[in-house]
Design an enzyme around this catalytic site. Structure first.
Site, PDB file in Angstrom:
ATOM      1  N   GLY A 184       0.832  -1.210   0.000  1.00 40.32           N
ATOM      2  CA  GLY A 184       0.000   0.000   0.000  1.00 40.32           C
ATOM      3  C   GLY A 184       0.861   1.252   0.000  1.00 40.32           C
ATOM      4  CB  SER A 194      -0.095   3.425  -4.481  1.00 47.41           C
ATOM      5  OG  SER A 194      -1.165   2.859  -3.734  1.00 47.41           O
ATOM      6  NE  ARG A 195      -5.087   5.357  -2.742  1.00 43.67           N
ATOM      7  CZ  ARG A 195      -5.953   5.254  -1.726  1.00 43.67           C
ATOM      8  NH1 ARG A 195      -6.244   6.301  -0.994  1.00 43.67           N
ATOM      9  NH2 ARG A 195      -6.523   4.090  -1.444  1.00 43.67           N
ATOM     10  CG  ASP A 221      -6.963  -7.671  -3.752  1.00 44.52           C
ATOM     11  OD1 ASP A 221      -7.013  -7.390  -2.533  1.00 44.52           O
ATOM     12  OD2 ASP A 221      -7.981  -7.928  -4.434  1.00 44.52           O
ATOM     13  CG  ASN A 233       0.865   1.275   4.862  1.00 45.64           C
ATOM     14  OD1 ASN A 233       0.550   1.995   5.816  1.00 45.64           O
ATOM     15  ND2 ASN A 233       0.464   1.533   3.618  1.00 45.64           N
ATOM     16  CE1 TYR A 245      -8.489  -0.522   9.951  1.00 45.13           C
ATOM     17  CE2 TYR A 245      -8.752   0.576  12.064  1.00 45.13           C
ATOM     18  CZ  TYR A 245      -8.055   0.399  10.897  1.00 45.13           C
ATOM     19  OH  TYR A 245      -6.905   1.125  10.663  1.00 45.13           O
ATOM     20  CB  ALA A 305     -11.558  -7.060  16.832  1.00 47.73           C
ATOM     21  CE  LYS A 339      -5.139  -1.850  10.757  1.00 47.26           C
ATOM     22  NZ  LYS A 339      -4.061  -2.088   9.781  1.00 47.26           N
ATOM     23  CB  ILE A 361      -3.199   9.336   9.986  1.00 54.16           C
ATOM     24  CG1 ILE A 361      -2.525   8.681  11.211  1.00 54.16           C
ATOM     25  CG2 ILE A 361      -2.178   9.978   9.060  1.00 54.16           C
ATOM     26  CD1 ILE A 361      -1.815   9.624  12.154  1.00 54.16           C
TER      27      ILE A 361
HETATM   28  N1  LIG Z   1      -5.488   7.027   8.275  1.00 46.31           N
HETATM   29  C1  LIG Z   1      -5.669   6.693   9.544  1.00 46.31           C
HETATM   30  O1  LIG Z   1      -6.295   7.432  10.316  1.00 46.31           O
HETATM   31  C2  LIG Z   1      -5.097   5.416  10.072  1.00 46.31           C
HETATM   32  C3  LIG Z   1      -5.086   5.247  11.465  1.00 46.31           C
HETATM   33  C4  LIG Z   1      -4.572   4.071  11.998  1.00 46.31           C
HETATM   34  C5  LIG Z   1      -4.086   3.100  11.161  1.00 46.31           C
HETATM   35  N2  LIG Z   1      -4.124   3.270   9.819  1.00 46.31           N
HETATM   36  C6  LIG Z   1      -3.584   2.190   8.994  1.00 46.31           C
HETATM   37  O2  LIG Z   1      -2.567   2.695   8.154  1.00 46.31           O
HETATM   38  C7  LIG Z   1      -2.501   1.926   6.957  1.00 46.31           C
HETATM   39  C8  LIG Z   1      -2.501   2.854   5.755  1.00 46.31           C
HETATM   40  O3  LIG Z   1      -3.641   3.691   5.839  1.00 46.31           O
HETATM   41  P1  LIG Z   1      -3.784   5.051   4.990  1.00 46.31           P
HETATM   42  O4  LIG Z   1      -4.419   6.027   5.878  1.00 46.31           O
HETATM   43  O5  LIG Z   1      -2.516   5.378   4.306  1.00 46.31           O
HETATM   44  O6  LIG Z   1      -4.871   4.563   3.909  1.00 46.31           O
HETATM   45  P2  LIG Z   1      -5.120   5.004   2.378  1.00 46.31           P
HETATM   46  O7  LIG Z   1      -4.682   6.425   2.174  1.00 46.31           O
HETATM   47  O8  LIG Z   1      -6.538   4.635   2.106  1.00 46.31           O
HETATM   48  O9  LIG Z   1      -4.136   4.060   1.539  1.00 46.31           O
HETATM   49  C9  LIG Z   1      -4.361   2.677   1.555  1.00 46.31           C
HETATM   50  C10 LIG Z   1      -3.294   1.957   0.755  1.00 46.31           C
HETATM   51  O10 LIG Z   1      -3.559   0.554   0.828  1.00 46.31           O
HETATM   52  C11 LIG Z   1      -3.746   0.021  -0.490  1.00 46.31           C
HETATM   53  N3  LIG Z   1      -4.795  -1.001  -0.458  1.00 46.31           N
HETATM   54  C12 LIG Z   1      -6.121  -0.833  -0.233  1.00 46.31           C
HETATM   55  N4  LIG Z   1      -6.767  -2.013  -0.317  1.00 46.31           N
HETATM   56  C13 LIG Z   1      -5.820  -2.951  -0.603  1.00 46.31           C
HETATM   57  C14 LIG Z   1      -5.855  -4.347  -0.814  1.00 46.31           C
HETATM   58  N5  LIG Z   1      -6.998  -5.045  -0.805  1.00 46.31           N
HETATM   59  N6  LIG Z   1      -4.695  -4.986  -1.082  1.00 46.31           N
HETATM   60  C15 LIG Z   1      -3.515  -4.312  -1.115  1.00 46.31           C
HETATM   61  N7  LIG Z   1      -3.432  -2.978  -0.953  1.00 46.31           N
HETATM   62  C16 LIG Z   1      -4.563  -2.308  -0.683  1.00 46.31           C
HETATM   63  C17 LIG Z   1      -4.122   1.210  -1.353  1.00 46.31           C
HETATM   64  O11 LIG Z   1      -3.756   0.945  -2.703  1.00 46.31           O
HETATM   65  P3  LIG Z   1      -4.597   1.529  -3.976  1.00 46.31           P
HETATM   66  O12 LIG Z   1      -4.831   2.988  -3.726  1.00 46.31           O
HETATM   67  O13 LIG Z   1      -3.699   1.265  -5.134  1.00 46.31           O
HETATM   68  O14 LIG Z   1      -5.861   0.740  -4.060  1.00 46.31           O
HETATM   69  C18 LIG Z   1      -3.286   2.333  -0.715  1.00 46.31           C
HETATM   70  O15 LIG Z   1      -1.969   2.288  -1.188  1.00 46.31           O
HETATM   71  C19 LIG Z   1      -3.674   0.945   7.018  1.00 46.31           C
HETATM   72  O16 LIG Z   1      -3.220  -0.313   7.469  1.00 46.31           O
HETATM   73  C20 LIG Z   1      -4.588   1.549   8.069  1.00 46.31           C
HETATM   74  O17 LIG Z   1      -5.355   0.554   8.718  1.00 46.31           O
HETATM   75  C21 LIG Z   1      -4.607   4.402   9.254  1.00 46.31           C
END
Ligand SMILES: NC(=O)c1ccc[n+]([C@@H]2O[C@H](COP(=O)([O-])OP(=O)(O)OC[C@H]3O[C@@H](n4cnc5c(N)ncnc54)[C@H](OP(=O)(O)O)[C@@H]3O)[C@@H](O)[C@H]2O)c1
Length: 255
Positions: A15, A17-18, A66, A99, A162, A164, A166, A195
């Site tokens: 993940g 890419s974003r 995926d 990630n 979600y 649980a 994590k 975030i």
């Molecule tokens: N943002 C928050 O508040 C927050 C808080 C706590 C924990 N987290 C954790 O941090 C991590 C990253 O979150 P983020 O905020 O950066 O999210 P995000 O901006 O939505 O980015 C998600 C990333 O995961 C990829 N992805 C989505 N579904 C996927 C799948 N089925 N298989 C493989 N890759 C997949 C996406 O790829 P594509 O765009 O190419 O589909 C993207 O690169 C996650 O594990 C999330 O649970 C986030």
């Protein structure tokens, strides 16, 4: 050929890419690491990150993955093996950051088996089997960082499954650290707080954002860079005695 100390270290960021993963990938490159990153739906975003990393002066490759698709997960080790040989003339990489993840808000009373299974597949089952498959490709003395969430520690309505899962990732972290201790592979969890990314549709309207900020000691939401900078700093021997730990990066949320 195996990893040697004078070669650049290689990190695989799922993940990447974003959002948070992109920041991890870019900050790792700024610290001199080469990067393999994965995307799921957004190839163009993945390729854009590769271009940015190349502009920094490091090598990078973007691959489709995926984590909900078991066939793709079980095949991914072979794909990585080929890429390592072709691009780096190496058999192994040094660091894995699990990630990639998704959120799908749903109160317990509204949670269907379909929602439940999709969250499990992407956030837990995929992470377990991907890591299992990649273990032979991680160099002895390397490190895995699993991304958890503050929601494994505290509860917000709509995030039961979600949160649980994590919490399960945090337990898995300790088990992987235990079972791969003979290879001196360190396994840690980083748990971001709230975030500001596109995750789960973003952090909502201004009132909601203010509410989260008011529950955070540092008085603001986090941004991807808050997490990326820290994780990139962990991807070195500076963290060499940190193992089987959960580190929350949330500005002091819900304390
Ligand atoms: N943002 C928050 O508040 C927050 C808080 C706590 C924990 N987290 C954790 O941090 C991590 C990253 O979150 P983020 O905020 O950066 O999210 P995000 O901006 O939505 O980015 C998600 C990333 O995961 C990829 N992805 C989505 N579904 C996927 C799948 N089925 N298989 C493989 N890759 C997949 C996406 O790829 P594509 O765009 O190419 O589909 C993207 O690169 C996650 O594990 C999330 O649970 C986030």
């Amino acid at each position: 050929m195996n990893t040697t100390t004078n070669q650049p270290k290689i990190v695989l960021v799922t993940g990447g890419s974003r959002g948070i993963g992109k920041s991890i990938a870019l900050n790792a490159a700024k610290r001199g690491l080469d990067v393999i990153l994965t995307y799921n739906n957004n190839q163009e975003h993945g390729e854009a990150v590769v271009t940015e990393i190349k502009n920094i002066g490091r090598k990078a490759v973007a691959l489709k993955l995926d984590t909900a698709n078991m066939a793709s997960v079980m095949e991914f080790g072979n794909i990585i093996k080929d890429v390592l040989h072709k691009e780096w003339h190496r058999d192994q990489l040094d660091y894995l950051v699990n990630n990639a993840g998704i959120a799908q808000r749903s109160l317990i009373k509204d949670t269907t088996e379909e929602i439940f299974d999709h969250l499990v597949n992407v956030n837990f089952k995929g992470v377990f089997f991907l890591t299992q498959q990649l273990m032979p490709l991680i160099a002895d003395g390397g490190q895995i960082i699993n991304i958890s969430s503050g929601l494994a520690r505290f509860a917000f309505p709509g995030t039961a499954v979600y949160g649980a899962l994590k919490a399960g990732i945090e337990a898995l972290t300790r088990y992987f650290a235990k079972e791969y201790a003979d290879r001196k592979i360190r396994v840690n969890t980083v748990a971001p707080g709230a975030i500001d990314t596109e995750f789960g549709g973003g952090k909502g309207d201004e009132a909601h954002r203010q509410q989260i900020a008011s529950q955070t000691a540092l008085g603001r939401l986090g941004n991807a860079e808050d997490i990326g900078l820290f994780i990139a700093s962990m991807l070195s021997d500076d963290s060499r005695f940190v193992n089987a730990q959960r580190i929350e990066i949330g500005g002091g949320i819900m304390i």
